[in-house]
Scaffold this motif. Sequence first.
Motif, mmCIF file in Angstrom:
data_model
loop_
_atom_site.group_PDB
_atom_site.id
_atom_site.type_symbol
_atom_site.label_atom_id
_atom_site.label_comp_id
_atom_site.label_asym_id
_atom_site.label_seq_id
_atom_site.Cartn_x
_atom_site.Cartn_y
_atom_site.Cartn_z
ATOM 1 N N MET A 1 1.027 -1.251 0.120
ATOM 2 C CA MET A 1 0.054 0.060 -0.045
ATOM 3 C C MET A 1 0.904 1.225 -0.165
ATOM 4 N N ILE A 2 0.589 2.073 -1.035
ATOM 5 C CA ILE A 2 1.729 3.208 -1.172
ATOM 6 C C ILE A 2 0.978 4.403 -1.099
ATOM 7 N N ASP A 163 3.593 5.460 7.984
ATOM 8 C CA ASP A 163 3.211 4.531 9.380
ATOM 9 C C ASP A 163 2.137 3.749 9.227
ATOM 10 N N GLU A 164 1.076 4.529 8.860
ATOM 11 C CA GLU A 164 -0.311 4.230 8.966
ATOM 12 C C GLU A 164 -0.375 3.113 7.816
ATOM 13 N N ALA A 165 0.290 3.096 6.649
ATOM 14 C CA ALA A 165 0.248 2.161 5.671
ATOM 15 C C ALA A 165 0.539 1.028 6.160
ATOM 16 N N GLN A 170 -0.775 -4.633 7.868
ATOM 17 C CA GLN A 170 -0.714 -5.621 8.748
ATOM 18 C C GLN A 170 -2.170 -6.224 9.170
ATOM 19 N N ASP A 171 -3.018 -5.172 9.605
ATOM 20 C CA ASP A 171 -4.194 -5.341 10.082
ATOM 21 C C ASP A 171 -5.080 -6.046 8.810
ATOM 22 N N ILE A 175 -0.257 -7.173 1.341
ATOM 23 C CA ILE A 175 1.165 -7.329 0.772
ATOM 24 C C ILE A 175 1.920 -6.177 1.510
ATOM 25 N N GLN A 176 3.188 -6.525 2.145
ATOM 26 C CA GLN A 176 4.003 -4.900 2.587
ATOM 27 C C GLN A 176 4.689 -4.446 1.629
ATOM 28 N N VAL A 177 4.594 -3.402 1.350
ATOM 29 C CA VAL A 177 5.495 -2.588 0.564
ATOM 30 C C VAL A 177 6.861 -2.591 1.092
ATOM 31 N N ARG A 178 8.257 -2.874 0.375
ATOM 32 C CA ARG A 178 9.409 -2.749 0.970
ATOM 33 C C ARG A 178 10.210 -1.755 -0.072
#
Length: 282
Positions: A1-2, A163-165, A170-171, A175-178
Amino acid sequence: MIPRLHARTHSPRDPLAKALGRPLSPNEGLTEYTIAAHWPGLDYYPPNDEQRTWTSVQWAEHLEDPYLEHPFAASADDDRRAILHLDIHLHPDDRELTGPEWAETAHRFARAAGIEIPGAAEHGWRWIAVQAQPGRLDLIANLIHLDGTWRTPPADILRRLADEARRIEQDLNLIQVRTGSTARPAVRTAPTASAQLASVLAQLADEQAGPLAAVRGLVEHTAYRIARQPGAAGTDTAHRLELIARRLHGIQQDLDTTATHLVRSPIAAAPTTARHTTHRTP
C-alpha cells in the motif's frame, strides 16, 4: 500500500476527476460504492430535497463551499490552496478490498493526515474518499475548518501516512511494500521484551479495536445524543464530552508513539554495564 500526497490546489475538481478517471458530470450520480467514506459531519446535514445521490459536480461544490463561506481564510503564509489530495495504491498482487475495508482505510488515513479528529464530527473539515478505480483510493479534503480557521497539516505528515500504511497492511493482511529492489525477506526472530511491551501499548492505542477506542466511541455517541436534547445545559455537556473524546484520542496517539519508540530504541547497553560492574570488589 503506497500513499502519495499531491501538491495542494485551489479547487477539488481536478483531483476529483483524477480520482474518478473521467471528467466531472452534472448528471452522473456517484453511489455509496464510489464515495467509500466521507467526513462524519456530513451525516448531520438535513436533506434539502428528495435527492439522495449527489453527482460528481455536486460533490466538488460541497468541497468548495468553505471557500465561499470563509473568503478570507488562509494559511499562515497567506496561501489559499486549501484542497489536499492523497491517493493510496494497493500492491498489484493484493486482493481487492471490500467496501467496509476501503471505508476503514479512508478514515484511518484521514486521521493520520490530521483532517479527522475524534470528538469533532460536526465541526470538522470536509473530506471525501473516492474508490472508482481498481486498487486505488483517493482522499480529497478542504483544509478550511467549518469555523473559518485553517488546518495546517502535520509537519511529519508523510511519515504518519507511511506508518499508517504499514499498520493497515498488517491489520488487513495485505502485501507489505518494501523499499529498494534488493530487499530481502525479513527473518522472523523471537520477540524481545521491548517488542512484547510495545505490542501491549499498540493494542491499547488501536484506533479500531482497542479498549480506548471503545471508550472514546461511547463518549462520542453520548455527546451526540445529549447535543440533541433541548436546553443550553445539554449543549454544554456535549461540548465537554467532545473535549474528553479528544483527550482520549491524544492518549491513544501518545501510547502509539511510545510503542514505536520502545521498539526502535536500543536497550543492549544495560547488560554490558552489568558485566563490568560484577568484577568490582568492595
